[in-house]
Design an enzyme around this catalytic site. Structure first.
Site, PDB file in Angstrom:
ATOM      1  N   TYR A 170      46.436  34.537  40.931  1.00 46.58           N
ATOM      2  CA  TYR A 170      46.303  35.188  42.224  1.00 46.58           C
ATOM      3  C   TYR A 170      44.868  35.148  42.717  1.00 46.58           C
ATOM      4  CZ  TYR A 170      50.994  36.921  41.482  1.00 46.58           C
ATOM      5  OH  TYR A 170      52.347  36.990  41.286  1.00 46.58           O
ATOM      6  N   CYS A 171      44.713  35.464  43.991  1.00 51.36           N
ATOM      7  CA  CYS A 171      43.414  35.496  44.648  1.00 51.36           C
ATOM      8  C   CYS A 171      42.409  36.292  43.811  1.00 51.36           C
ATOM      9  CB  CYS A 171      43.561  36.133  46.024  1.00 51.36           C
ATOM     10  SG  CYS A 171      42.003  36.383  46.885  1.00 51.36           S
ATOM     11  N   PRO A 172      41.194  35.829  43.582  1.00 49.22           N
ATOM     12  CA  PRO A 172      40.654  34.551  44.049  1.00 49.22           C
ATOM     13  C   PRO A 172      40.715  33.450  42.990  1.00 49.22           C
ATOM     14  CG  PRO A 172      38.857  35.929  43.309  1.00 49.22           C
ATOM     15  CD  PRO A 172      40.125  36.678  43.011  1.00 49.22           C
TER      16      PRO A 172
ATOM     17  N   ASP B  90      50.119  31.020  45.426  1.00 47.74           N
ATOM     18  CA  ASP B  90      49.607  32.234  46.071  1.00 47.74           C
ATOM     19  C   ASP B  90      49.427  31.993  47.578  1.00 47.74           C
ATOM     20  OD1 ASP B  90      48.376  34.816  46.226  1.00 47.74           O
ATOM     21  OD2 ASP B  90      46.427  33.836  46.209  1.00 47.74           O
TER      22      ASP B  90
END
Lengths: 76, 130
Positions: free
Chosen positions: A13-15, A40
């Site tokens: 997931y981010c980042p 994502d």
């Protein structure tokens, strides 16, 4: 024509995907194209922002199934 | 590229706050901003070499992050330093109280820094605290 290098950042997931891409971008040569694979949605929106800010080139973004394929060319 | 200055103060030892701080540090450093992170109070403990304690969660979101492969905050701070030259600075007061030295911390950490110095260096930039 240099080949496209695949950077598989699925299931993080981010980042995470952006950081993966940056790691490989630093190792790439100018003119190389990297294809980031990501599941994502947020990264699919955010990576092009980074590419523009840092002066690289977006080649294209495509969603195939559940996976985003984000192609970026190193411009400098 | 014009470098913005982003200064982050981490004092909380909870997973959500450390995660948000780490996300901002890594993304802004990767975008070319000049990033400094000042760690004090309960936040510093998680960056001691060999410490594998998990930061306690504040609420449901912290648990959710743990279950789904969100990049760990420690890794993101290290990437901020390695990919974006972010400065990770331990608070000298916290270092004294915990009886640590710079060598006890992750290798990306800089020297113990006093609050006066940090505030002076952060003047004019954006200051975020967690």
């Amino acid at each position: 024509m240099s080949e496209t290098k695949i950077v598989d950042a699925c299931n993080t997931y981010c980042p995470g995907p952006l950081m993966e891409l940056i790691t490989y971008m630093r190792q790439a040569d100018v003119g190389d194209t990297l294809e980031l694979l990501s599941t994502d949605q947020g990264s699919a929106d955010d990576v092009p922002e980074w590419v523009e800010k840092c002066g690289h080139e977006m080649v294209g973004t495509e969603k195939i199934g559940e996976i985003w394929h984000i192609k970026v060319r190193k411009a400098k | 590229m014009s470098a913005r200055e982003i200064h982050i103060i981490c004092v909380s030892g909870t997973r959500e706050k450390l995660q948000m701080a780490a996300m901002i540090a890594s993304v802004s450093a990767a975008c070319g901003d000049a990033v400094t992170v000042f760690f004090s109070m309960n936040a510093l403990n998680y960056f001691i070499k060999g410490n594998t304690d998990a930061a306690p969660v504040e609420g449901e979101f912290g648990t959710l992050m743990e279950k789904q492969g969100v990049p760990p905050f420690r890794q993101l701070f290290n990437q901020a330093a390695e990919l974006g030259d972010a400065k990770l600075l331990p608070c000298s007061m916290a270092i004294d109280l915990l009886k640590l030295t710079q060598n006890d911390l992750d290798p990306d950490f800089g020297p113990p820094t006093g609050l006066t110095r940090f505030l002076s260096d952060s003047e004019g930039g954006q200051l975020l605290s967690f």
